[in-house]
Design an enzyme around this catalytic site. Structure first.
Site, PDB file in Angstrom:
ATOM      1  N   TYR A 101      52.606  44.110  51.991  1.00  0.00           N
ATOM      2  CA  TYR A 101      51.422  43.696  50.961  1.00  0.00           C
ATOM      3  C   TYR A 101      52.142  43.502  49.776  1.00  0.00           C
ATOM      4  CZ  TYR A 101      47.603  44.127  47.844  1.00  0.00           C
ATOM      5  OH  TYR A 101      46.609  43.956  46.906  1.00  0.00           O
ATOM      6  N   GLU A 189      47.025  37.682  45.539  1.00  0.00           N
ATOM      7  CA  GLU A 189      47.414  38.507  46.721  1.00  0.00           C
ATOM      8  C   GLU A 189      47.973  38.037  48.096  1.00  0.00           C
ATOM      9  OE1 GLU A 189      44.747  42.452  47.650  1.00  0.00           O
ATOM     10  OE2 GLU A 189      44.163  40.793  48.660  1.00  0.00           O
TER      11      GLU A 189
END
Lengths: 380, 294
Positions: A101, A189
């Protein structure tokens, strides 16, 4: 402005960030054509601006033409949490060794940028933050200094990414930071950022929110804006340059300033009414803006009364009053209007309206009185 | 007493020759503020209704002795204007400009902190600061404020700042100073800065604090209040009925999850001993009670 996944990936690609090869399709035939071109297996992904699409059946693997046809047919038109899928993204399926992530956003309390990096990707980062906060490596970045590759290298080591992924990820993070800053993102993101078995790192998903205040220096954003599916009332408002959000109630709201508009919603709610919308006509509103605002609210069939709540600062109340009269002369407004006018040039504004007041154009001295009157009219 | 400004504060207006700068700058002068100059590159030597215009902040400061600047320029030029003011020797910068990109604000704020640590920035995207009867820098209508104290006002929202002043003035309650800190993601001055100044100001006896959904500035302020604030505070938070996940007007007003909601902020403030009210009118009435009991 939130981007669709495919737009986010296209935006990432502009900054040299590796993404899976793919293309969009609006019909089953287009989906098949894309899949045939990029080669199987492919993943068919619903393009909606809402999370949880995998669980809702919006992401499917297809090994051949029949499966593409089947899945694209099922996904196009699917309703995912109120968002209907009009477009799918078809991309080459990736073999996944590891899921990470990575994101950048503004750390408001510290007034710096905040990078988040985790070796535990592919799940919601909020869940990771709650269950295993040590699995996220946070990096405070001074906006003046930015992020260099040496810092990014220390960061990927701290996050305990696999050795094979570290150098590529460090390079990618510098590019993602560039996308976030020079690309004027509120959020950039990647979840998951993947390491493939043959040792390549690339973005398998993209979540990008753009800062509308920076749109003057990004003409390329126009294409993103064109695909924004929205409430027809919101679309009409946007075309007229108004800051409008559609709600479900019966009292149309026009106020100047976001805070006052929100407060107007609160007060309408407290006296037993429901707001049909949020509409901030902003600072410096003139007759044209007021006329446009009334037209947008008039187009909402649920509206039973309109509450115009103005406290003039930059906005001059006499201009607002003129705008109301001009709007009434231009379009027939089907609901009664209740006005509360205070602030800059309020006396002049009230004087302009005085000869025109009747049971469909009412002024009240305070915000609370005006809310009560508007709610009574809406509930009558 | 007032905070951050007083009757002797000399102010220049960056963008005085523009329509906003002219309207509000001259209005501030009419209020009694010492507006001593304007700055517009290339227009030095001219004047706006008798106010001399200079080419740069540096020139203006040298000629007038100004210590404060009112910035009313478009978003594209605002960051450069803020840094020019700091570089030129200005100690208090009030920037009303709405629509500055968040990344520009972040860079500008950090450059101010690092390169000009003594400079205070109020805003951007704020109504400004008014100490009734003494000094008004920004776009607040002077006639809604009342001189003499004893209440200090700090607000994150523009029009709600006027609403708060209006509620107090209608009840005959004056204000020492009212600071509109603005709702942008990177404000130069925050709630805690203002609360600390009001706590230290002997003439301020109570504070009205207006917040809104988004961010966590109110929650942080609540933590600070619990430890440091002895003066009573009345608060109103806008956006109780705002639908989650929608952006209402500016970046400050984003709800994400439970944090940042009006309810979370109200709970945090109430737990810190703040009187939390449900609308501006109620907040005004609560303040009447408090001031009467002083």
């Amino acid at each position: 402005m939130d981007l669709f996944e495919y737009q986010g990936k296209q935006y990432f690609a502009r900054f040299g960030i590796a993404v899976s090869p793919g293309d969009v399709a609006d019909t089953v035939d287009e989906a098949v054509a894309v899949a045939e071109r990029i080669g199987y297996p492919v993943v068919v992904k619903a393009q909606v601006k809402v999370g949880g699409r995998g669980k809702a059946g919006g992401v499917k693997l297809a090994n051949d033409i029949d499966e593409v046809r089947l899945h694209a047919g099922n996904i196009l038109g699917l309703d995912i949490k109120g968002h209907v899928v009009h477009r799918v993204w078809i991309e080459r399926s990736s073999d996944i060794a590891k899921e990470y992530y990575a994101s950048f956003t503004l750390d408001r309390p510290n007034k710096t940028h905040l990078g988040m990096l985790s070796a535990q990707g592919g799940v919601e980062i909020e869940v990771v933050a709650e269950e295993n906060p040590d699995a996220i490596a946070f990096l405070q970045i001074d906006p003046v200094r930015g992020l260099d590759v040496a810092t990014a290298r220390r960061w990927v080591a701290e996050a305990e990414l696999d050795e094979a992924a570290r150098e590529q990820t460090a390079q990618l993070l510098v590019k993602l930071y560039d996308c976030y800053t020079t690309g004027d993102c509120d959020l950039a993101e990647i979840n998951p950022l993947i390491l493939t078995p043959d040792g390549n790192v690339h973005a398998l998903d993209a979540k990008v929110t753009l800062d509308e205040n920076a749109s003057y220096r990004h003409p390329e954003w126009d294409e993103f804006r064109a695909t924004e599916t929205e409430d027809p009332r919101e679309k009409m408002a946007k075309e007229k340059g108004l800051n409008y959000i559609g709600l479900d109630g019966t009292v149309g709201i026009i106020a100047n300033g976001a805070g006052l508009a929100m407060s107007t919603l609160d007060v309408v709610n407290q006296v037993g009414g429901t707001a049909a919308n949020f509409l901030d006509i902003g600072g410096g509103a003139n007759a044209d803006v007021m006329a446009a605002a009334l037209e947008v609210i008039n187009a909402d069939p649920k509206v039973k009364s309109i509450f115009v709540n103005i406290f003039g600062g930059i906005t001059r109340v006499d201009e607002v009053a003129k705008g109301v009269l001009e709007a009434l002369a231009r379009v027939s407004i089907s609901s009664p209007i209740v006005l509360r006018l205070d602030g800059t040039n309020a006396i002049e504004g009230r004087a302009i309206l005085a000869p025109h007041l009747n049971e469909r154009l009412i002024t009240e001295p305070t915000m609370l009185d005006a809310a009560r009157t508007a709610v009574n009219l809406a509930n009558a | 007493m007032s905070i951050f400004v007083d009757e002797n504060t000399k102010v220049i207006v960056q963008g005085l020759t523009g329509s906003q700068g002219r309207f509000h700058g001259l209005r501030n002068r009419d209020y009694g503020t010492k507006i001593v100059g304007g700055v517009t590159p290339g227009k030095g030597g001219s004047d706006v209704d008798g106010v001399p215009v200079f080419n740069s902040v540096k020139e203006a400061v040298e000629a007038t002795g100004a210590t404060a600047s009112f910035i009313a320029v478009p978003p594209k030029f605002a960051s450069a204007a803020i840094l020019e003011a700091a570089e030129g020797g200005i100690a208090l910068i009030v920037c009303i400009t709405e629509g500055i990109p968040a990344h520009d604000e972040a860079v500008t704020f950090n450059r101010l902190v690092e390169e000009y640590p003594g400079v205070r920035l109020i805003g951007p995207n704020c109504p400004g600061i008014i100490s009734p009867g003494k000094c008004n820098i920004g776009i607040t209508s002077g006639d809604i404020a009342l001189a003499g104290g004893p209440v200090g006002v700090v607000s994150r929202s523009g029009t709600l700042t006027y609403q708060a002043l209006h509620e107090l003035s209608q009840h005959g309650i004056g204000q020492t100073t009212c600071v509109g800190i603005g709702g942008d993601p990177v404000p130069g001055t925050n709630f805690i800065d203002c609360l600390a100044a009001f706590q230290a100001d002997p003439e301020t006896k109570a504070v009205m604090m207006i917040g809104e959904i988004g961010g966590s500035e109110e929650e942080r302020a609540a933590e600070w209040i619990k430890i440091n604030m002895t003066k009573p505070i009345v608060s109103y938070i806008a956006g109780v009925t705002a639908p989650p996940g929608r952006k209402m007007g500016h970046a400050g007003a984003i709800i994400s999850g439970s944090k940042g909601t009006a309810q979370a902020k109200m709970d945090a403030l109430a737990a810190a001993g703040v009187f939390v009210c449900l609308n501006p009118t109620e907040a005004g009435e609560k303040m009447v009670e408090i001031v009467k009991a002083l």
